[in-house]
Scaffold this motif. Sequence first.
Motif: not given
Length: 406
Positions: A65-72, A84-96, A130-131
Amino acid sequence: MIKPLTSAILLALASFSTQAAEFVLTDAATGRDVGNWQVSSKSLGIDAATPFSIEKRRLHGGKQEGVDILVVNNGVMEITLVPTRGMGIYQVKSGDLRLGWDSPVKEIVNPAFIDLESRNGLGWLDGFNEMMVRCGYEWTGHPGVDENGQLLSLHGRVQNTPASSVKVIIDDQAPHRIRILGEVSERTFKKAELVTATELSVEPGSNRFELHDALTNRADYVDEYQIIYHSNFGTPILEAGAKFVTAASEISPFNDYARKGLHSWQTYLAPTKDFDEMVFNLKPKGDAEGNTLAVLHNQAGNAGVAVGYNIQQLPVLTLWKNTDTKQQGYVTGIEPGTSYAYNTKYQRPLGLVPKIQPGETKHFDLSYTLLRNADETTTALSQVAKLQGSDPVREVKQPQVDLSKK
């Protein structure tokens, strides 16, 4: 003299405005928050060779609740950052292909729900999924009581500190580089005033992104700092027979348990019940400028990730192997840093707790490249082989710290 100077400034500002589009998404100083937001090459009227988009979303429900994410989305990969979590990276996806892992922690946890000192300093694990996690900056490593009697919780505070400001900058001119800027502060009365300006940079159509962080000591006194870039990867790259390759002069086990896995430190098991985590300390080798590379690839050698960094900024490398069951978190970590994962008091004698002077800024630059096929993997491995040269990695059987006597 005033009129020409003013005109020059206005001209410079006008010139800058034609070079980049800038969006302030969050600013604690002014109370600004745009909420849910998005922009794209189409909405900007940019005729890009590879269309791109950026979206900010606020999560709801449970501990997210209240967490901001940025999807590039740069047209090749989708990078999810968590301001919201120190500018960490949750994941990176490219196809499979995915950079990230499946943690038992399923939500992107708001730091408001985390007590870092719970479980004798292991509360950090309540949000770990996170990744890429920044561990630091005031301290990092395993929890424990420091020499002054203070409890240092696992891996510091920065990853559980929301960014005070978030900004998006997109170059008007090709290749239309996208930059996500954040500021994360660790300020405690009488203790620390460390401010980190973070930047993620990526070009549309690229399979590589970069991090450029600048840590500044805003206090009037010298301070210690530590940082580990805890970069974590699971399936589909991690599997039985996956391999880790890096240029290094030396490797040693973190503790006695890891010593029995030293002979097979480069390869991985399938998910294995009762496999406790194994950690290895490496001394990386770089080129004349200090740049080096670490590669993790799957068993077939046709998918992986290359992590680039500079050993003058981040002089040591931790390899974390946690090939437990899938449910428990099947994951490995490639972790460049100023320090290994020992508690701070054990790293001072190793010379791995650097100091930062009042007003001084330390820079950390990293890159992450998705290896999408055998050719890209082979190219990355060739770069590592060139850095390694003819000297093999020396295996040291004794841990650098004898934890059995601590």
